[in-house]
Scaffold this active site. Sequence first.
Site, mmCIF file in Angstrom:
data_model
loop_
_atom_site.group_PDB
_atom_site.id
_atom_site.type_symbol
_atom_site.label_atom_id
_atom_site.label_comp_id
_atom_site.label_asym_id
_atom_site.label_seq_id
_atom_site.Cartn_x
_atom_site.Cartn_y
_atom_site.Cartn_z
ATOM 1 N N LYS A 5 52.039 -7.239 9.876
ATOM 2 C CA LYS A 5 50.940 -6.284 9.474
ATOM 3 C C LYS A 5 50.255 -6.893 8.129
ATOM 4 O O LYS A 5 48.979 -6.949 8.232
ATOM 5 C CB LYS A 5 50.958 -4.793 9.361
ATOM 6 C CG LYS A 5 51.243 -4.156 10.822
ATOM 7 C CD LYS A 5 51.272 -2.745 10.647
ATOM 8 C CE LYS A 5 51.252 -1.867 11.807
ATOM 9 N NZ LYS A 5 52.148 -2.465 12.925
ATOM 10 N N GLU A 49 48.301 1.067 2.447
ATOM 11 C CA GLU A 49 46.883 0.917 2.386
ATOM 12 C C GLU A 49 46.327 2.234 2.164
ATOM 13 O O GLU A 49 46.870 3.543 2.220
ATOM 14 C CB GLU A 49 46.383 0.640 3.838
ATOM 15 C CG GLU A 49 46.625 -0.743 4.250
ATOM 16 C CD GLU A 49 46.353 -0.985 6.023
ATOM 17 O OE1 GLU A 49 46.218 -2.228 6.129
ATOM 18 O OE2 GLU A 49 45.926 -0.311 6.546
ATOM 19 N N HIS A 65 49.975 9.390 15.486
ATOM 20 C CA HIS A 65 49.555 7.774 15.702
ATOM 21 C C HIS A 65 49.788 7.205 17.138
ATOM 22 O O HIS A 65 49.807 6.025 17.176
ATOM 23 C CB HIS A 65 50.138 7.092 14.746
ATOM 24 C CG HIS A 65 49.728 7.500 13.168
ATOM 25 N ND1 HIS A 65 48.917 7.640 12.622
ATOM 26 C CD2 HIS A 65 50.791 8.070 12.278
ATOM 27 C CE1 HIS A 65 48.866 8.159 11.406
ATOM 28 N NE2 HIS A 65 50.178 8.305 11.208
ATOM 29 N N ARG A 93 49.138 -8.595 23.570
ATOM 30 C CA ARG A 93 49.566 -8.381 24.896
ATOM 31 C C ARG A 93 48.462 -7.403 25.706
ATOM 32 O O ARG A 93 47.581 -7.031 25.103
ATOM 33 C CB ARG A 93 50.878 -7.433 24.748
ATOM 34 C CG ARG A 93 50.799 -6.349 23.937
ATOM 35 C CD ARG A 93 52.086 -5.357 23.937
ATOM 36 N NE ARG A 93 51.759 -4.405 22.853
ATOM 37 C CZ ARG A 93 51.174 -3.060 23.034
ATOM 38 N NH1 ARG A 93 50.429 -3.107 23.882
ATOM 39 N NH2 ARG A 93 51.219 -2.340 21.804
#
Length: 495
Positions: free
Chosen positions: A116, A200, A235, A292
């Site tokens: 990430k 973040e 999430h 993917r």
Amino acid sequence: MIQSLLIANRGEIAIRIAKTATDMGIIVYCIQTNREANALYLDYADKIITLEENPNGSIFLNVEELIRICKRNKIDAIHPGYGFLSESPYLASRCKDEGVLFIGPSEKAIYTMGNKGMAKNIAAQSGIPVLEGSTSNITNFEDAKNWAHKIGFPIIMKAVAGGGGKGMRIVRSSDELEMMYKLVVNEAKSAFNDDSLLIEKYVEAPKHIEIQVLADQHGNAIHLYERECSIQRKHQKLMEEAPSPFLSKELRNKMGKMALYLCKKINYHTLGTVEFLVDKESNFYFLEMNTRVQVEHPVTESITGIDLIEQQIKTAAGETLEITQADVKIKGWAIELRINAEDVQSNFSPAPGIIDEMEFPDCSFLRVDTGFESGKLIPPSYDSMISKLIISGTDRTEAINHAIAIIDNSIIRGVKTTIPFFKSVLNHPDFINGSYNTSFIAEKLNKPYYQEKDEEKAAAIIALQAYLKETQKIEKNRVHEDTSAWASKMRSKLF
């Protein structure tokens, strides 16, 4: 040309891949395990490889065994589907070493986008807006604390190697920081064997929008517009629709172009998804890239008419992309419902078991992607997905009405499912008017299941009737007992 293909996966995605590969004239190999010896996906294989699974791990996670299967049976290619090894740079690398075609991008692209922190830095270099956050991997609490105070609360901590909603925690104050840090580290270590993370700035109640991309190895790349994925729990996506009711034509095109910038930057090929968060002011920020096929790819197929698995196989094999951006048009609307074996009233806990009966309506606007049928076992060792219902309409209103009709007339007995949850969402005014965001379930959904108007009152009346009936029965028995006792007493006096 690919002559043979090993599907290194199971369930509905194995069937989905097998159908397209068969239509392309490719010989399909599937793996039979002792955990699912009579699995439905095996019916779609031309040839079956039977293996005993190690109790401590899945064959679908064993890179070297998958390579050995291909070499032993002279299989040309491996398709990993989603989950398992679908985003494993090591599998892609070993395939390249052994001359087996990996149906996916290069190992470098998988590795880069799978991290990430690296993905975020490359996105920023590509001119894509990113959220303020840590610039390197965080491996200790002191660094986490320093970054958190520098960025300012609320923040979100993410496992660097994370995915599927795992290894993520929102932190709203310094009092929560240490506890949340430990939770993320432990979950990341357990799920990904990598406990590093990044931090973040957290966007409150955003929309989660993803752009489907498709690229070949000759520099051609297109996007196939967006999917709206904001109905989430912890999430994790539960349902999707395409296109998004929130995006304007201008914003749609801008996000699509940004996704293609990223593809060009990393020399990406085959199928992929660039994900964004969009705030209330329509500002968007790069979230991650999935290298993917996505669970929710059928809604894109529905509105574009393009077989994404076919394109994924062709571009992996080196074929030139024949579709141009001008060829891609949005036609109608599509909604996908993920029917899982879960008890929605027990916090969506898994509910594996045998499906006694499963039946969905037979109509032109419903596509059913499933790995099960009546009589099949949903094993506790894999994910709980039973089926995906992909419902289409000429516009959003019609798609929603079709979805309500489908869900009202679908039958699954023997296991608890998420059908009651979808009834609740599809009838909710915030979903119907398209104003929902990622906080919808937590803030707007009072119950995870739907009740018809006056259903509670009817249930109370039925319960009261049952109570009165039982009370009358008890009273009748008591009177009978009292009468019997009096009669016995009188008899004893007379005789």
